[in-house]
Design a protein around this motif. Structure first.
Motif, PDB file in Angstrom:
ATOM      1  N   ALA A 145      51.364  30.943 136.596  1.00  0.00           N
ATOM      2  CA  ALA A 145      50.853  30.320 138.053  1.00  0.00           C
ATOM      3  C   ALA A 145      50.198  31.454 138.908  1.00  0.00           C
ATOM      4  N   PRO A 146      50.240  32.871 138.846  1.00  0.00           N
ATOM      5  CA  PRO A 146      49.747  33.674 139.891  1.00  0.00           C
ATOM      6  C   PRO A 146      47.991  33.467 139.299  1.00  0.00           C
ATOM      7  N   ARG A 147      47.820  33.512 138.079  1.00  0.00           N
ATOM      8  CA  ARG A 147      46.362  33.418 137.665  1.00  0.00           C
ATOM      9  C   ARG A 147      45.909  32.048 138.341  1.00  0.00           C
ATOM     10  N   GLU A 148      46.706  31.045 138.194  1.00  0.00           N
ATOM     11  CA  GLU A 148      46.173  29.725 138.821  1.00  0.00           C
ATOM     12  C   GLU A 148      45.835  29.709 140.171  1.00  0.00           C
ATOM     13  N   THR A 149      46.904  30.827 140.827  1.00  0.00           N
ATOM     14  CA  THR A 149      46.679  30.523 142.299  1.00  0.00           C
ATOM     15  C   THR A 149      45.122  31.667 142.544  1.00  0.00           C
ATOM     16  N   LEU A 150      44.946  32.574 141.796  1.00  0.00           N
ATOM     17  CA  LEU A 150      43.715  33.198 142.202  1.00  0.00           C
ATOM     18  C   LEU A 150      42.512  32.454 141.756  1.00  0.00           C
ATOM     19  N   ARG A 151      42.621  31.435 140.891  1.00  0.00           N
ATOM     20  CA  ARG A 151      41.529  30.593 140.536  1.00  0.00           C
ATOM     21  C   ARG A 151      41.397  29.487 141.975  1.00  0.00           C
ATOM     22  N   TYR A 152      42.506  28.953 142.270  1.00  0.00           N
ATOM     23  CA  TYR A 152      42.373  28.063 143.481  1.00  0.00           C
ATOM     24  C   TYR A 152      41.733  28.712 144.711  1.00  0.00           C
ATOM     25  N   ILE A 153      42.384  29.894 144.895  1.00  0.00           N
ATOM     26  CA  ILE A 153      41.756  30.638 146.038  1.00  0.00           C
ATOM     27  C   ILE A 153      40.109  31.006 145.948  1.00  0.00           C
ATOM     28  N   GLY A 154      39.703  31.368 144.741  1.00  0.00           N
ATOM     29  CA  GLY A 154      38.313  31.596 144.417  1.00  0.00           C
ATOM     30  C   GLY A 154      37.549  30.114 144.671  1.00  0.00           C
ATOM     31  N   GLU A 155      37.951  29.010 144.158  1.00  0.00           N
ATOM     32  CA  GLU A 155      37.204  27.719 144.410  1.00  0.00           C
ATOM     33  C   GLU A 155      37.119  27.369 145.878  1.00  0.00           C
ATOM     34  N   ILE A 156      38.378  27.450 146.575  1.00  0.00           N
ATOM     35  CA  ILE A 156      38.552  27.184 147.970  1.00  0.00           C
ATOM     36  C   ILE A 156      37.552  28.098 148.833  1.00  0.00           C
ATOM     37  N   PHE A 157      37.394  29.217 148.644  1.00  0.00           N
ATOM     38  CA  PHE A 157      36.564  30.002 149.513  1.00  0.00           C
ATOM     39  C   PHE A 157      35.082  30.369 148.832  1.00  0.00           C
ATOM     40  N   ASP A 158      35.015  29.493 147.795  1.00  0.00           N
ATOM     41  CA  ASP A 158      33.601  29.905 147.176  1.00  0.00           C
ATOM     42  C   ASP A 158      33.327  31.257 146.740  1.00  0.00           C
ATOM     43  N   ARG A 159      34.430  31.818 145.847  1.00  0.00           N
ATOM     44  CA  ARG A 159      34.574  33.211 145.554  1.00  0.00           C
ATOM     45  C   ARG A 159      34.989  33.032 144.118  1.00  0.00           C
ATOM     46  N   GLU A 160      34.396  32.126 143.297  1.00  0.00           N
ATOM     47  CA  GLU A 160      34.865  31.907 141.899  1.00  0.00           C
ATOM     48  C   GLU A 160      34.690  33.250 141.026  1.00  0.00           C
ATOM     49  N   GLU A 161      33.511  34.049 141.367  1.00  0.00           N
ATOM     50  CA  GLU A 161      33.135  34.914 140.475  1.00  0.00           C
ATOM     51  C   GLU A 161      34.166  36.209 140.702  1.00  0.00           C
ATOM     52  N   ARG A 162      34.351  36.386 141.861  1.00  0.00           N
ATOM     53  CA  ARG A 162      35.472  37.366 141.986  1.00  0.00           C
ATOM     54  C   ARG A 162      36.918  36.928 141.455  1.00  0.00           C
ATOM     55  N   ALA A 163      37.262  35.895 141.750  1.00  0.00           N
ATOM     56  CA  ALA A 163      38.408  35.356 141.283  1.00  0.00           C
ATOM     57  C   ALA A 163      38.682  35.566 139.443  1.00  0.00           C
ATOM     58  N   LYS A 164      37.396  35.159 138.865  1.00  0.00           N
ATOM     59  CA  LYS A 164      37.263  35.388 137.575  1.00  0.00           C
ATOM     60  C   LYS A 164      37.434  36.774 137.094  1.00  0.00           C
ATOM     61  N   GLU A 165      36.769  37.497 137.837  1.00  0.00           N
ATOM     62  CA  GLU A 165      36.739  38.994 137.779  1.00  0.00           C
ATOM     63  C   GLU A 165      38.288  39.608 137.702  1.00  0.00           C
ATOM     64  N   VAL A 166      39.047  39.191 138.667  1.00  0.00           N
ATOM     65  CA  VAL A 166      40.455  39.457 138.652  1.00  0.00           C
ATOM     66  C   VAL A 166      41.388  38.803 137.639  1.00  0.00           C
ATOM     67  N   THR A 167      41.252  37.695 137.245  1.00  0.00           N
ATOM     68  CA  THR A 167      42.008  37.168 136.098  1.00  0.00           C
ATOM     69  C   THR A 167      41.576  37.531 134.666  1.00  0.00           C
ATOM     70  N   ASP A 168      40.034  37.865 134.636  1.00  0.00           N
ATOM     71  CA  ASP A 168      39.754  38.467 133.147  1.00  0.00           C
ATOM     72  C   ASP A 168      40.708  39.978 133.036  1.00  0.00           C
ATOM     73  N   PHE A 169      40.747  40.606 134.168  1.00  0.00           N
ATOM     74  CA  PHE A 169      41.464  41.891 134.001  1.00  0.00           C
ATOM     75  C   PHE A 169      42.781  41.588 133.518  1.00  0.00           C
ATOM     76  N   ILE A 170      43.540  40.667 134.262  1.00  0.00           N
ATOM     77  CA  ILE A 170      45.018  40.498 133.817  1.00  0.00           C
ATOM     78  C   ILE A 170      44.979  39.615 132.517  1.00  0.00           C
ATOM     79  N   ASP A 171      44.076  38.898 131.936  1.00  0.00           N
ATOM     80  CA  ASP A 171      44.177  38.444 130.811  1.00  0.00           C
ATOM     81  C   ASP A 171      44.125  39.522 129.933  1.00  0.00           C
TER      82      ASP A 171
END
Length: 379
Positions: free
Chosen positions: A181-207
């Motif tokens: 769920a936290p990673r999905e939240t980050l992806r939501y936020i990235g898409e809503i604010f057009d910051r998908e690349e940044r959100a992916k950078e964060v989720t990749d680290f967590i992954d």
């Protein structure tokens, strides 16, 4: 996530361009001519002002947001941290209210770095009602709410009133699953604010951290056992911290004994099962003068329980504690790394969980690793 885009001004722009192309002649350089009209028609802010996007939130609700979002409210600080990871300091500029009363230590850390956050409006909430008048007064572009299936049932009437006032409510389910769920939240936020690349950078680290644990523990055949308890006295045998500690390779002694997801375990059961480890949540995290002694007092109360001094986990100093909010945060990777190393020191001997957490703070957080105490071990 479902998303649709509506550009209200697109037809007007195309029509203007058609008319301009049909009209020849010499431009009026003095102003008001075709060139000026063409520049105004092509100005990028025209689209931004009239842009709406529709999303499907974590509760399955379709929510239409008017862009840009420059005045938001969130219902708690742990959700706000996810926004800060993706938006950086821009988050501080657009948030106007939150449930500050529930997370005093989090509030103190953020206000230390960003004094303007002292002006955030307190919106009530937590386990009590929201201050609807305060929400209406802020008139935000959207209310971002961290909730869960069960908790949403008690919030339906409030959400309806907020939305009737013209304020969209977008729901996240970070309470549901501390791994996904936290990673999905980050992806939501990235898409809503057009910051998908940044959100992916964060989720990749967590992954990468989850993959590391899975790889190192793949050959473990006999899992260690643990007992988990929150400083409120509650334990869990299905979600939350149970999920974190089983992801770290442990086996919960309450797993086959509890019917409900959470509750209190018979103290005699702990003595009988004699777990290899005891893990607590609560009492540490971001520094707060009012909470610094909480974990010491709670551990002292545990050791005073009849028979607990004879538990192997107490005698061998294998009792640990973490900030409770890790169970609903993208930072859940930290206690997983930490306890995987305690559970299986040989398999994880070259892994430094605190160094990894500090790297995450340095790269993605707007407060500092040094602002908190992230783990505790009995002495």
């Amino acid at each position: 996530m479902k998303k649709t885009r509506l550009y209200a001004s697109l037809g007007l722009v195309l029509t203007s361009l058609f008319l301009l192309s049909a009209c020849g002649g010499t431009p009026n350089i003095g102003g008001g001519g075709e060139e000026k009209q063409l520049e105004e028609a092509q100005a990028p802010q025209t689209q931004d002002q009239d842009l709406e996007e529709t999303y499907t939130d974590a509760a399955g609700r379709e929510v239409t947001l008017k862009k840009p979002l420059d005045n938001i409210i969130v219902n708690n600080y742990d959700l706000g941290e996810s926004f800060a990871m993706v938006l950086g300091e821009d988050y501080v500029d657009i948030i106007s209210g939150t449930c500050t009363s529930n997370y005093l230590s989090n509030r103190d850390a953020y206000e230390k770095h960003y004094p303007k956050m002292k002006n955030l409006k307190s919106l009530g909430g937590g386990r009590g009602p929201y201050d609807l008048e305060a929400i209406f007064e802020l008139d935000p572009d959207v209310f971002f709410m961290n909730s869960s299936d069960g908790f949403m049932d008690s919030r339906g009437e409030e959400i309806e009133k907020i939305e009737k006032a013209g304020i969209p409510v977008f729901v996240f389910y970070m309470y549901q699953d501390p791994i996904l769920a936290p990673r999905e939240t980050l992806r939501y936020i990235g898409e809503i604010f057009d910051r998908e690349e940044r959100a992916k950078e964060v989720t990749d680290f967590i992954d990468q951290q989850f993959a590391l644990v899975e790889e190192r523990l793949a050959q473990v055949e006999e899992p260690v056992t643990f007992y988990y308890e929150r400083t409120s006295g509650m334990t869990s045998a299905k979600d939350g911290w149970y999920t974190i500690l089983t992801k770290a390779g442990g086996q919960c002694i309450a797993e086959d004994l509890m019917v409900a997801n959470s509750g209190k375990l018979d103290p005699e059961t702990v003595l009988t099962e004699n777990p290899d480890f005891i893990v607590l949540s609560g009492g540490i995290g971001y520094h707060s003068d009012s909470e610094e002694a909480e974990i010491d007092d709670f551990v002292a109360s545990l050791r005073a329980r009849p028979g607990w001094e004879d538990l192997d986990a107490i005698k061998e100093k294998k009792l640990f504690a973490f900030a409770h909010d890790f169970s609903r945060s993208p930072l859940s990777f930290y206690p997983i790394l930490y306890m995987a190393k305690e559970f299986y020191p040989e398999e994880m001997k070259d892994v430094d969980p605190d160094a990894i957490l500090k790297e995450f703070y340095d790269r993605f957080m707007i407060v500092d690793y040094e602002d908190g105490t992230w783990s505790y071990q009995i002495d």
